[in-house]
Structures are given as structure tokens and as C-alpha cells.
Write a protein that holds these residues in place. Structure first.
Motif, PDB file in Angstrom:
ATOM      1  N   THR A 139     -15.350 -19.554   7.410  1.00  0.00           N
ATOM      2  CA  THR A 139     -15.116 -20.396   6.232  1.00  0.00           C
ATOM      3  C   THR A 139     -13.632 -20.749   6.235  1.00  0.00           C
ATOM      4  OG1 THR A 139     -14.478 -18.657   4.691  1.00  0.00           O
ATOM      5  CG2 THR A 139     -16.846 -19.032   4.966  1.00  0.00           C
ATOM      6  N   SER A 140     -13.220 -21.609   5.315  1.00  0.00           N
ATOM      7  CA  SER A 140     -11.791 -21.963   5.285  1.00  0.00           C
ATOM      8  C   SER A 140     -10.937 -20.755   4.897  1.00  0.00           C
ATOM      9  CB  SER A 140     -11.542 -23.148   4.343  1.00  0.00           C
ATOM     10  OG  SER A 140     -12.105 -22.906   3.076  1.00  0.00           O
ATOM     11  N   SER A 141     -11.529 -19.775   4.203  1.00  0.00           N
ATOM     12  CA  SER A 141     -10.787 -18.564   3.815  1.00  0.00           C
ATOM     13  C   SER A 141     -10.443 -17.692   5.020  1.00  0.00           C
ATOM     14  CB  SER A 141     -11.611 -17.701   2.858  1.00  0.00           C
ATOM     15  OG  SER A 141     -11.873 -18.365   1.663  1.00  0.00           O
ATOM     16  N   ASN A 142     -11.345 -17.658   6.007  1.00  0.00           N
ATOM     17  CA  ASN A 142     -11.147 -16.694   7.099  1.00  0.00           C
ATOM     18  C   ASN A 142     -11.049 -17.344   8.479  1.00  0.00           C
ATOM     19  OD1 ASN A 142     -13.783 -17.384   7.827  1.00  0.00           O
ATOM     20  ND2 ASN A 142     -14.695 -15.612   6.826  1.00  0.00           N
ATOM     21  N   ALA A 143     -10.981 -18.684   8.532  1.00  0.00           N
ATOM     22  CA  ALA A 143     -11.033 -19.401   9.811  1.00  0.00           C
ATOM     23  C   ALA A 143      -9.932 -18.965  10.778  1.00  0.00           C
ATOM     24  CB  ALA A 143     -10.952 -20.908   9.570  1.00  0.00           C
ATOM     25  N   VAL A 144      -8.693 -18.856  10.292  1.00  0.00           N
ATOM     26  CA  VAL A 144      -7.574 -18.469  11.160  1.00  0.00           C
ATOM     27  C   VAL A 144      -7.802 -17.060  11.711  1.00  0.00           C
ATOM     28  CG1 VAL A 144      -5.104 -17.941  11.205  1.00  0.00           C
ATOM     29  CG2 VAL A 144      -5.900 -20.038  10.095  1.00  0.00           C
ATOM     30  N   LYS A 145      -8.224 -16.150  10.832  1.00  0.00           N
ATOM     31  CA  LYS A 145      -8.489 -14.761  11.231  1.00  0.00           C
ATOM     32  C   LYS A 145      -9.601 -14.695  12.287  1.00  0.00           C
ATOM     33  CE  LYS A 145      -9.662 -10.261   9.170  1.00  0.00           C
ATOM     34  NZ  LYS A 145     -10.111  -9.570   7.955  1.00  0.00           N
ATOM     35  N   ILE A 146     -10.664 -15.470  12.083  1.00  0.00           N
ATOM     36  CA  ILE A 146     -11.800 -15.478  13.017  1.00  0.00           C
ATOM     37  C   ILE A 146     -11.352 -16.002  14.382  1.00  0.00           C
ATOM     38  CG2 ILE A 146     -14.072 -16.536  13.495  1.00  0.00           C
ATOM     39  CD1 ILE A 146     -14.519 -14.759  11.152  1.00  0.00           C
ATOM     40  N   VAL A 147     -10.610 -17.100  14.380  1.00  0.00           N
ATOM     41  CA  VAL A 147     -10.138 -17.683  15.648  1.00  0.00           C
ATOM     42  C   VAL A 147      -9.217 -16.694  16.368  1.00  0.00           C
ATOM     43  CG1 VAL A 147      -8.667 -19.505  16.652  1.00  0.00           C
ATOM     44  CG2 VAL A 147     -10.464 -20.099  14.990  1.00  0.00           C
ATOM     45  N   GLU A 148      -8.355 -16.044  15.605  1.00  0.00           N
ATOM     46  CA  GLU A 148      -7.424 -15.079  16.218  1.00  0.00           C
ATOM     47  C   GLU A 148      -8.139 -13.825  16.738  1.00  0.00           C
ATOM     48  OE1 GLU A 148      -4.434 -14.671  13.139  1.00  0.00           O
ATOM     49  OE2 GLU A 148      -3.126 -16.149  14.157  1.00  0.00           O
ATOM     50  N   SER A 149      -9.383 -13.600  16.306  1.00  0.00           N
ATOM     51  CA  SER A 149     -10.140 -12.442  16.795  1.00  0.00           C
ATOM     52  C   SER A 149     -10.674 -12.672  18.218  1.00  0.00           C
ATOM     53  CB  SER A 149     -11.317 -12.137  15.851  1.00  0.00           C
ATOM     54  OG  SER A 149     -12.371 -13.079  16.041  1.00  0.00           O
ATOM     55  N   VAL A 150     -10.618 -13.930  18.670  1.00  0.00           N
ATOM     56  CA  VAL A 150     -11.087 -14.266  20.024  1.00  0.00           C
ATOM     57  C   VAL A 150      -9.898 -14.203  20.982  1.00  0.00           C
ATOM     58  CG1 VAL A 150     -12.136 -16.079  21.461  1.00  0.00           C
ATOM     59  CG2 VAL A 150     -12.890 -15.775  19.089  1.00  0.00           C
ATOM     60  N   PRO A 151      -9.995 -13.429  22.072  1.00  0.00           N
ATOM     61  CA  PRO A 151      -8.883 -13.338  23.030  1.00  0.00           C
ATOM     62  C   PRO A 151      -8.411 -14.721  23.479  1.00  0.00           C
ATOM     63  CG  PRO A 151     -10.580 -11.740  23.589  1.00  0.00           C
ATOM     64  CD  PRO A 151     -11.135 -12.576  22.484  1.00  0.00           C
ATOM     65  N   GLU A 152      -7.102 -14.878  23.644  1.00  0.00           N
ATOM     66  CA  GLU A 152      -6.508 -16.188  23.946  1.00  0.00           C
ATOM     67  C   GLU A 152      -7.027 -16.826  25.226  1.00  0.00           C
ATOM     68  OE1 GLU A 152      -2.348 -17.077  23.460  1.00  0.00           O
ATOM     69  OE2 GLU A 152      -2.179 -15.558  21.889  1.00  0.00           O
ATOM     70  N   LYS A 153      -7.432 -15.994  26.192  1.00  0.00           N
ATOM     71  CA  LYS A 153      -7.885 -16.557  27.473  1.00  0.00           C
ATOM     72  C   LYS A 153      -9.281 -17.186  27.376  1.00  0.00           C
ATOM     73  CE  LYS A 153      -9.637 -12.142  29.346  1.00  0.00           C
ATOM     74  NZ  LYS A 153      -9.344 -11.249  28.219  1.00  0.00           N
ATOM     75  N   ILE A 154      -9.987 -16.912  26.275  1.00  0.00           N
ATOM     76  CA  ILE A 154     -11.346 -17.476  26.115  1.00  0.00           C
ATOM     77  C   ILE A 154     -11.252 -18.805  25.370  1.00  0.00           C
ATOM     78  CG2 ILE A 154     -13.639 -17.135  25.121  1.00  0.00           C
ATOM     79  CD1 ILE A 154     -13.192 -14.103  25.391  1.00  0.00           C
ATOM     80  N   PRO A 155     -11.709 -19.914  25.988  1.00  0.00           N
ATOM     81  CA  PRO A 155     -11.648 -21.210  25.308  1.00  0.00           C
ATOM     82  C   PRO A 155     -12.672 -21.299  24.168  1.00  0.00           C
ATOM     83  CG  PRO A 155     -12.731 -21.462  27.435  1.00  0.00           C
ATOM     84  CD  PRO A 155     -12.291 -20.023  27.345  1.00  0.00           C
ATOM     85  N   ILE A 156     -12.334 -22.109  23.167  1.00  0.00           N
ATOM     86  CA  ILE A 156     -13.160 -22.194  21.954  1.00  0.00           C
ATOM     87  C   ILE A 156     -13.558 -23.645  21.670  1.00  0.00           C
ATOM     88  CG2 ILE A 156     -13.176 -21.852  19.424  1.00  0.00           C
ATOM     89  CD1 ILE A 156     -11.075 -19.606  19.839  1.00  0.00           C
TER      90      ILE A 156
END
Length: 309
Positions: free
Chosen positions: A126-143
Motif C-alpha cells: 500500500t502507499s503506507s508501506n510501499a518503500v518498506k516492501i521494496v526495500e525488503s527485496v535484495p538490490e540485485k533482484i529486479p522488480i
């Protein structure tokens, strides 16, 4: 003679029902709701609902999310036509081809999408947790991020990621006029502009604060400032003004010369108090999600709820 509100409250008790309402619903509906919140809060409330019936005063994808989380409860929506321009901007069959064209990508979808799109996703946000969710994915994995390109752009800027964005948007949050906003700010130079991250980049660039609906309300409550121009759906003003009766809240102007010169979601406003009563009385229209889609969509929603604790 009982008022409509009294009839709804009586029915709610008799039927062991709970009313969940979004901040963008009309004030009369917010007043009779058991819980009023943004998409994250509503998902969390739906997940722990004890009632036999969940009446969702919001739009279709929100009621679908409640049904996915509560397969054994009856989930009803006052008006089945209460859709979402953002959800409609992402047809499942075309999105599936988009995913296939980007193999090895994690798919993160904003909650404002259909159950079919959630079923194609790894994590929902959601817009409340979007940044946190994206940051939970390792940087080397494309999204891949869908369906909101404005929220996706905002997250890319915040995190330094280069997510592949689906080209979708919300008509309400793209309706704000920069020229009118600047003119309004000149009239109220002491006002702080606060905006929802679904707004376009040029609107976000003017904002002192960017956050989800509930975060915007919290900001207004805790900020030392007394006047705010708010760039999101105008329904937020009812709850926000109750929280801070002494502060001045001004809706950001839209391109349209409508009566309130602000941006309103026509889909959210399709629900009325009369429709809420009829819906509860008849326990209809009911939200049905096919079991195969429900099971697949549940996984990314539960991942989101786990990451949001």
C-alpha cells in the motif's frame, strides 16, 4: 420514525456485521463505520474481523481483498459499480504478457488492483508501506512495480531502485492542476502542501510532506503548522478536520471547474447511506472471488501484512 443511520446500526447488530469504510467515503458513511482507514489499515482490520458479515464501504478491489482474507465470511459492497480507474488500467491478460517479457523479476503490486493481478504478484503493498516492501527485496533482484507509475516513480526516487513500471495511474490523483495549486499557495503562503504519492511528480515536487492517507492525517495532527493544502481525494478532509478542528485544511484544486474545486473519486462516492442500508438488509451485492485466484492472491497479501507488522 427511525433515521437511516439508526436502522443501519440496528441491522448491523442483528446480523453480526461490521462496516469498514475508506477515508474517501461520504461523511455520513464514515460516521456509522466500525473502522475508517486507508488501504493498509482496512486490510489489517479485514484480516482480524470477527463478524459474520463484512460490509465494505469503499471500492471493488478493497472488498475483494477483504474476501481473499476472509473466505468463510460474507463480504458485501453497497454498489458493485464502485470500481477504480487505477485497477482498470491494468488488465490481467496484458499484465501477464508484461511479466513474461521481464523474466526473473519480482512482481510487487499496489493494493489498488484486481484479485487477478494480485494472483500474479509476489508481494502486495500500500502507499503506507510501499518503500518498506521494496526495500525488503535484495538490490540485485529486479522488480516490476504495478499498476501506479506515479507511486512507482516516487519509490524509485526514495530508494534509488530502477523498478520496471507498469503505465497505470489514478484519474483523481492526476487531476491536480499545478498552475491552480501555485495560485492557491500564493493566496495562502503560510500553508504547507501535503500530497499522496499517487500524485504526479510535478505535484510531489511542491509538497512539504508526502504520505499515505493515514500518514497525511497523522502529519496534520502532529505538525506545528496550522494551515495545509491537501493533494489527495477530498474525502480525507472530513476525518482530518475532526482530528484537528482548530487547523485550516484546504483541498488542492483540480483542472475541472467543479463545485468544490477539489478532486473527488466518483467511484468512492457511488456508495450512499441508502445503498449501505439496502446492502445490509439484502446482504447483497456479495463479493465472490474464485477459489484458485483467491489462494494465489492470498500469498502476496499475507507477505505484505507480515512485513507491515
Amino acid at each position: 420514525m427511525k433515521t437511516l443511520k439508526e436502522k443501519i446500526l440496528k441491522l448491523k447488530k442483528e446480523k453480526n456485521a461490521i462496516i469498514l469504510a475508506h477515508y474517501y467515503q461520504e461523511p455520513a458513511i464514515q460516521e456509522i463505520a466500525d473502522y475508517v482507514g486507508d488501504s493498509l489499515g482496512l486490510s489489517q482490520e479485514a484480516a482480524k474481523a470477527k463478524a459474520a458479515i463484512i460490509l465494505f464501504a469503499g471500492v471493488h478491489f478493497m472488498a475483494e481483498t477483504a474476501k481473499i482474507l476472509n473466505p468463510n465470511k460474507k463480504v458485501i459492497l453497497p454498489d458493485l459499480k464502485a470500481g477504480c480507474s487505477l485497477a482498470e488500467s491494468c488488465p490481467p491478460h496484458i499484465f501477464k504478457k508484461f511479466i513474461d517479457a521481464h523474466p526473473n523479476h519480482i512482481v510487487i503490486t499496489y493494493v489498488n488492483c484486481s484479485a487477478e493481478i494480485k494472483a500474479l504478484s509476489h508481494i502486495v503493498c500500500t502507499s503506507s508501506n510501499a518503500v518498506k516492501i521494496v526495500e525488503s527485496v535484495p538490490e540485485k533482484i529486479p522488480i516490476i512495480f504495478a499498476p501506479d507509475k506515479n507511486l512507482g516513480n516516487y519509490i524509485n526516487q526514495k530508494t534509488g531502485r530502477k523498478m520496471v513500471l507498469w503505465d497505470g495511474s489514478c484519474v483523481v490523483h492526476e487531476a491536480f492542476s499545478l498552475d491552480k495549486l501555485i495560485a492557491l499557495h500564493k493566496k495562502h503562503p503560510e500553508a504547507k502542501i501535503i500530497a499522496h504519492p499517487e500524485s504526479e511528480t510535478h505535484i510531489l515536487a511542491t509538497a512539504s510532506y508526502i504520505g499515505s492517507t493515514s500518514e497525511m492525517i497523522d502529519y496534520v495532527k502532529t505538525s506545528p503548522y496550522n494551515k495545509f493544502i491537501i493533494a489527495t481525494e477530498a474525502g480525507i478532509l472530513f476525518k482530518a478536520q475532526q482530528e484537528v478542528p482548530e487547523k485550516v485544511l484546504i483541498p488542492a484544486p483540480s483542472y475541472e471547474d467543479n463545485t468544490c474545486a477539489c478532486s473527488e473519486c466518483g467511484f468512492m462516492k457511488m456508495n450512499t447511506l441508502q445503498k449501505v442500508y439496502d446492502c445490509l438488509l439484502n446482504e447483497s451485492p456479495e463479493i465472490i472471488v474464485p477459489n484458485d485466484i483467491r489462494k494465489k492472491a492470498l500469498v502476496p497479501i499475507e507477505r505484505m501484512l507480515e512485513l507491515s507488522k
